[in-house]
Design an enzyme around this catalytic site. Sequence first.
Site: not given
Length: 198
Positions: A60, A130, A166
């Site tokens: 990504h 994250y 994906d």
Amino acid sequence: MRELTIEGAFEVVPQLHGDQRGLFTEWYRFDRLAEAAGRSLRLAQANLSVSSRGVVRGIHFADTPPGQAKYVTCVRGAVLDVVVDLRVGSPTFGRWEAVRLDDVERHAAFLPEGLGHGFCALTDVATLSYLCSATYNPAAEHAVHPFDAELGIEWPGTTPLLSARDAAAPTMAEAAAAGLLPSYEVCRSYLASPSHLP
């Protein structure tokens, strides 16, 4: 902190303080990141991602500017975390590097804007945390297929689990032809702006 072979990306090795009670570590220090990377990380969003063994997420990336820098650590289990240089014109364009992130050594990875990111869960449950420099913007988010033969990423396992997004992602060459990949020079200029300096 160890700089990876891809410009601007770092593996962060924290100091662990443990005894019979457990463990303490400073898993993120803005001043140490700024000292090593030569820039600050503007914190705009924090995410948790939970995956089961064999899940592959990525690769990504986001339009730059503004892009999305990421500081990633594994708070439960273990992952193989992969950084990919998708910046057209970069000396390391198309190169990838992997680091193991787990809940034992507590390493982290820092990726500046313009780089691609993905990971594979190595344990039954793996949870990533994250810290992100920009909020999620679906219109500016893109992906490159994690099993693109040109990239040649050496993922562990034999039967990966991918999201529909994906699995349908373009190859790096297709993304480049469509004008989706970030420019190395644009990324460098953007990161040299005063808002990113320590």
